[in-house]
Scaffold this motif. Structure first.
Motif, PDB file in Angstrom:
ATOM      1  N   UNK A  51       0.817  -1.226   0.000  1.00 49.76           N
ATOM      2  CA  UNK A  51       0.000   0.000   0.000  1.00 49.76           C
ATOM      3  C   UNK A  51       0.847   1.271   0.000  1.00 49.76           C
ATOM      4  N   UNK A  52       0.261   2.325  -0.575  1.00 50.14           N
ATOM      5  CA  UNK A  52       0.894   3.644  -0.602  1.00 50.14           C
ATOM      6  C   UNK A  52       0.590   4.417   0.672  1.00 50.14           C
ATOM      7  N   UNK A  53      -0.547   4.066   1.298  1.00 51.59           N
ATOM      8  CA  UNK A  53      -0.993   4.738   2.519  1.00 51.59           C
ATOM      9  C   UNK A  53      -1.533   3.682   3.463  1.00 51.59           C
ATOM     10  N   UNK A  54      -1.117   3.750   4.741  1.00 50.89           N
ATOM     11  CA  UNK A  54      -1.632   2.839   5.759  1.00 50.89           C
ATOM     12  C   UNK A  54      -2.193   3.681   6.903  1.00 50.89           C
ATOM     13  N   UNK A  55      -3.459   3.439   7.236  1.00 53.26           N
ATOM     14  CA  UNK A  55      -4.110   4.089   8.373  1.00 53.26           C
ATOM     15  C   UNK A  55      -4.246   3.048   9.467  1.00 53.26           C
ATOM     16  N   UNK A 101       6.065   8.272  11.343  1.00 52.77           N
ATOM     17  CA  UNK A 101       4.699   8.089  10.853  1.00 52.77           C
ATOM     18  C   UNK A 101       3.824   9.241  11.344  1.00 52.77           C
ATOM     19  N   UNK A 102       2.720   9.442  10.668  1.00 57.66           N
ATOM     20  CA  UNK A 102       1.795  10.503  11.041  1.00 57.66           C
ATOM     21  C   UNK A 102       0.940  10.130  12.248  1.00 57.66           C
ATOM     22  N   UNK A 115      -6.920  15.163   4.531  1.00 59.20           N
ATOM     23  CA  UNK A 115      -5.539  15.453   4.915  1.00 59.20           C
ATOM     24  C   UNK A 115      -4.651  14.237   4.713  1.00 59.20           C
ATOM     25  N   UNK A 116      -5.165  13.068   5.095  1.00 56.73           N
ATOM     26  CA  UNK A 116      -4.374  11.847   5.032  1.00 56.73           C
ATOM     27  C   UNK A 116      -4.103  11.386   3.604  1.00 56.73           C
TER      28      UNK A 116
END
Length: 122
Positions: A51-55, A101-102, A115-116
């Motif tokens: 994945x490019x983004x992980x929440x 990490x954010x 935003x994410x």
């Protein structure tokens, strides 16, 4: 060739995953959205889908979000990773910063999702 962004939503709450999925797909219906219920499952899925983004939810049974974020950061050095939590503690925020990490407060809203996902919208 454009790469379709892949987002991995990791939360032990099915409702939270569904809400995040709906927010993302309402803006980008063509994106791939994967889900995992805990840290172990997140690592397994991340190895396959890259994945490019992980929440990541912070509090989950088994491997929690912070431990999973550390492992995911090593596995996916280019990915955007963000911890999500309703329990905002400075120690967690500081740890997120240390591992690169954010950090985002829950609940998940359109504004927070915007935003994410912004870094993936090129």
């Amino acid at each position: 060739m454009e790469v379709t962004p892949t987002v991995l939503i990791v939360d032990d709450s099915r409702v939270s995953r569904l809400v995040a999925r709906q927010h993302i797909l309402s803006k980008h219906a063509d994106w791939v959205v994967e889900e995992a219920a805990n840290g172990e499952e997140a690592l397994e899925k991340a190895r396959l889908s890259r994945p490019h983004l992980v929440l990541l939810d912070v509090n989950m049974p088994g491997m929690g979000g912070v431990a999973a974020a550390e492992k995911l950061r090593a596995l996916l050095p280019q990915a955007y990773i963000s911890l999500l939590t309703a329990n905002v503690q400075s120690a967690t925020r500081n740890r997120a910063s240390e591992i690169g990490v954010g950090f985002m407060e829950k609940p998940i809203t359109d504004e927070r999702i915007a935003q994410l996902i912004a870094p993936l919208e090129h």
